[in-house]
Motif scaffolding. Structure first.
Motif, short mmCIF file in Angstrom:
data_model
loop_
_atom_site.label_atom_id
_atom_site.label_comp_id
_atom_site.label_asym_id
_atom_site.label_seq_id
_atom_site.Cartn_x
_atom_site.Cartn_y
_atom_site.Cartn_z
N THR A 209 15.25 44.11 53.73
CA THR A 209 16.05 44.93 52.48
C THR A 209 17.34 44.36 52.54
O THR A 209 18.19 44.67 51.29
CB THR A 209 15.75 46.35 52.34
N ASP A 210 18.04 44.04 53.87
CA ASP A 210 19.24 43.70 53.72
C ASP A 210 19.63 42.20 53.96
O ASP A 210 20.74 41.70 54.56
CB ASP A 210 20.11 44.21 55.08
N ASN A 211 18.64 41.34 53.50
CA ASN A 211 18.90 40.07 53.55
C ASN A 211 19.91 39.48 52.56
O ASN A 211 19.58 39.21 51.48
CB ASN A 211 17.23 39.52 53.16
N ARG A 212 20.88 39.16 53.03
CA ARG A 212 22.15 38.64 52.26
C ARG A 212 22.16 37.46 51.99
O ARG A 212 22.90 36.88 51.14
CB ARG A 212 23.47 39.01 53.25
N TYR A 213 20.99 36.44 52.74
CA TYR A 213 21.20 35.13 52.32
C TYR A 213 20.32 34.69 51.15
O TYR A 213 20.33 33.61 50.55
CB TYR A 213 20.52 34.45 53.58
N LYS A 214 19.41 35.77 50.80
CA LYS A 214 18.24 35.46 49.82
C LYS A 214 19.10 35.28 48.40
O LYS A 214 20.06 36.02 47.94
CB LYS A 214 17.56 36.61 49.55
N GLY A 215 18.87 33.82 47.65
CA GLY A 215 19.21 33.72 46.31
C GLY A 215 20.73 33.20 46.56
O GLY A 215 21.05 32.99 45.36
N LEU A 216 20.83 32.69 47.60
CA LEU A 216 22.24 32.09 47.51
C LEU A 216 22.29 30.54 47.00
O LEU A 216 21.16 29.98 47.10
CB LEU A 216 23.04 32.16 48.80
N ASN A 217 23.62 30.23 46.28
CA ASN A 217 23.57 28.69 45.94
C ASN A 217 24.24 28.00 46.82
O ASN A 217 25.35 28.44 47.59
CB ASN A 217 24.54 28.72 44.71
N TYR A 218 23.82 26.91 47.24
CA TYR A 218 24.30 25.92 48.35
C TYR A 218 25.00 24.74 47.86
O TYR A 218 25.22 23.88 48.64
CB TYR A 218 23.05 25.34 49.09
N GLY A 219 25.39 24.89 46.62
CA GLY A 219 26.26 23.71 46.05
C GLY A 219 25.84 22.53 45.11
O GLY A 219 26.37 22.20 44.38
N TYR A 220 24.80 22.15 45.61
CA TYR A 220 24.20 21.01 45.03
C TYR A 220 24.07 21.23 43.44
O TYR A 220 23.45 22.15 43.02
CB TYR A 220 22.88 20.25 45.34
N PRO A 221 24.34 20.23 42.45
CA PRO A 221 24.98 19.03 42.48
C PRO A 221 26.46 18.66 42.65
O PRO A 221 27.07 17.77 42.80
CB PRO A 221 24.85 18.06 41.47
N SER A 222 27.23 20.03 42.52
CA SER A 222 28.57 19.82 42.38
C SER A 222 29.34 19.70 43.85
O SER A 222 30.55 19.03 43.96
CB SER A 222 29.25 20.79 41.65
N CYS A 223 28.69 20.50 44.65
CA CYS A 223 29.35 20.54 46.05
C CYS A 223 28.43 19.82 47.29
O CYS A 223 27.39 20.33 47.29
CB CYS A 223 29.98 21.85 46.44
N VAL A 224 28.80 19.04 48.15
CA VAL A 224 28.04 18.50 49.06
C VAL A 224 28.64 18.69 50.54
O VAL A 224 29.97 18.53 50.57
CB VAL A 224 27.62 16.89 49.00
N PRO A 225 27.99 18.78 51.58
CA PRO A 225 28.55 19.02 53.08
C PRO A 225 29.05 17.47 53.57
O PRO A 225 28.29 16.65 53.47
CB PRO A 225 27.57 19.76 53.60
N ALA A 226 30.18 17.66 54.13
CA ALA A 226 30.63 16.65 54.83
C ALA A 226 29.81 16.35 56.28
O ALA A 226 29.68 17.53 57.19
CB ALA A 226 32.23 16.79 55.22
N TRP A 227 29.71 15.07 56.65
CA TRP A 227 29.38 14.84 58.07
C TRP A 227 30.66 14.25 58.74
O TRP A 227 30.71 14.50 59.91
CB TRP A 227 28.19 13.78 58.13
N ASP A 228 31.35 13.30 58.23
CA ASP A 228 32.56 12.54 58.67
C ASP A 228 33.74 12.91 57.90
O ASP A 228 33.90 12.39 56.75
CB ASP A 228 32.15 11.16 58.65
#
Length: 423
Positions: free
Chosen positions: A263-282
């Motif tokens: 019931t306290d799952n704060r991760y459920k339904g979050l937006n991870y950014g695609y297509p506007s924001c992508v994660p850096a490797w380098d």
């Protein structure tokens, strides 16, 4: 139903220093390649001659179920121990027709689920005999519209009436996925029991577990801690301010979605950014001051958002991996001290990267490495000549453990199933 044939495998033992010694064999078949094994691991080739094997599942009787290609259905490999390796006793096609990627079993092992580009189908299943019932579509509405036809699926032991279905983008940059109503680049969960009564439409039904996820091809639940995890294939051909930075950016991603029924799952339904924001490797190659590994940035030619939106209002991954290594599956070992990830390998990078199975160590339900780590991956099984990839090497896709702790690995390009011991 199909014919039954006998398959076998080959084992190559590897010392702690990857020194090859004399091989043991099951009768019949020799694998095409000799992988390099990480410290403490050895392998055997369980089966060859399969047709584009993708995701796999071990049933409650210890048999291996394999999806084959877009139209080849599902095969059941009955296994038998022979000394300190495992061999195939019989090989039967148990489902025909379109099953292009995903496979999962219900928590009680009595229902088998498969996916294709348009739907998810449920079958009653008897692990002792391999008998399957008539298929019933339980999720529909995912008709193919472009790239990314795979539909990864996973079931939950912590919430047994739940099946999760991932649907990728329809293009490298799918601009409409900035709207959640597009029902793409996301993971949704559905009630199995309700779906057997009346099929869910992916576009309008289900609960969003995570979105802004370009192409999720592997998902799993940590059976000991209940956490749900996904691995993602990120954007190709990325440019920033007109510069080509695609060789080492963006990062592939391991994401945490919490305990599904908490019931306290704060991760459920979050937006991870695609297509506007992508994660850096380098981050140095990206060239944004203060950007760290896994930090989100906005490339060229994507829907406009502010830099602040990427930095503060989108979720990033729990760990990150080298660009274009293409993680396609993830599974935990029995005590959840490690997650094993199949990296299918790059096409959008020179030189090539990926084409291996790696381990990520965990403690108390989370990776031991920091989110910015670039050294979280520990080698398990690698190609000896990555320069021969993609056509003349093994390309891992699906993973699953049996009750004895043996890790099964499918290789689609070579048509093989490997077994890793010591995982």
């Amino acid at each position: 139903m199909g014919h039954i044939s006998t398959l076998a495998g080959v084992v190559a033992l590897t010392s702690l220093f990857a020194h090859q010694v004399a091989a043991q064999s099951c009768p019949g078949v020799t694998g095409r390649f000799q992988p390099k094994m990480g410290s403490g691991y050895r392998y055997s080739v369980l089966a060859t001659g399969l047709r584009n094997p993708r995701h796999i599942a071990v049933d409650s009787a210890g048999n291996l179920l394999v999806t084959e290609g877009a139209t080849q259905g599902v095969r059941r490999l009955v296994l038998q121990d022979q000394g300190d390796i495992v061999c195939v006793q019989s090989n039967t096609q148990i489902i025909t027709g379109s099953t292009n990627h995903g496979i999962a079993l219900s928590a009680d092992g009595k229902t088998l689920f498969t996916s294709n580009l348009a739907s998810v189908t449920a079958y009653s299943y008897d692990a002792s005999t391999g008998q399957v019932g008539q298929g019933k579509q339980i999720v529909t509405g995912m008709a193919f519209q472009g790239t990314h036809p795979t539909r990864a699926i996973a079931t939950s032991k912590w919430n047994p009436d739940t099946i999760l279905v991932a649907r990728g983008s329809q293009a490298n940059i799918d601009t409409s996925t900035t709207n959640q109503d597009s029902a793409r680049s996301m993971i949704k969960s559905f009630s199995i029991s309700q779906g057997t009564q009346s099929a869910h439409n992916y576009n309008t039904a289900g609960e969003v577990i995570g979105w802004g996820l370009r192409n999720i091809v592997g998902m799993t639940e940590d059976a000991n801690f209940g956490g749900f995890w996904s691995v993602e294939n990120q954007m190709d051909d990325v440019r920033l301010n007109g510069r080509d930075i695609h060789n080492d950016n963006p990062a592939e991603r391991l994401s945490y979605h919490g305990v599904l029924n908490a019931t306290d799952n704060r991760y459920k339904g979050l937006n991870y950014g695609y297509p506007s924001c992508v994660p850096a490797w380098d981050p140095q190659g990206v060239g944004i001051n203060g950007l760290l590994v896994g930090g989100l940035f906005k490339p060229d030619n994507v829907p406009s958002v502010s830099a602040d939106e990427c930095a503060n209002n989108r979720m990033t991954g729990r760990l990150h991996f080298h660009a274009h290594t293409a993680p396609l599956d993830i599974k935990f070992n029995q005590n959840s001290t490690a997650a094993y990830i199949a990296f299918h390998g790059s096409w959008n990078r020179n030189p090539a990267n990926g084409y291996r199975v790696m381990r990520v160590d965990f403690k108390d339900g989370q990776p031991v490495h920091h989110v910015t780590s670039t050294t979280a991956q520990i080698p398990v099984m690698e190609n000896t000549n990555i320069g021969a990839c993609p056509n003349n090497c093994f390309r891992p896709v699906g993973l699953d453990f049996d009750a004895k702790g043996r890790l099964f690995v499918s290789s689609d390009t070579s048509g093989e199933i490997y077994v890793i011991y010591g995982a």
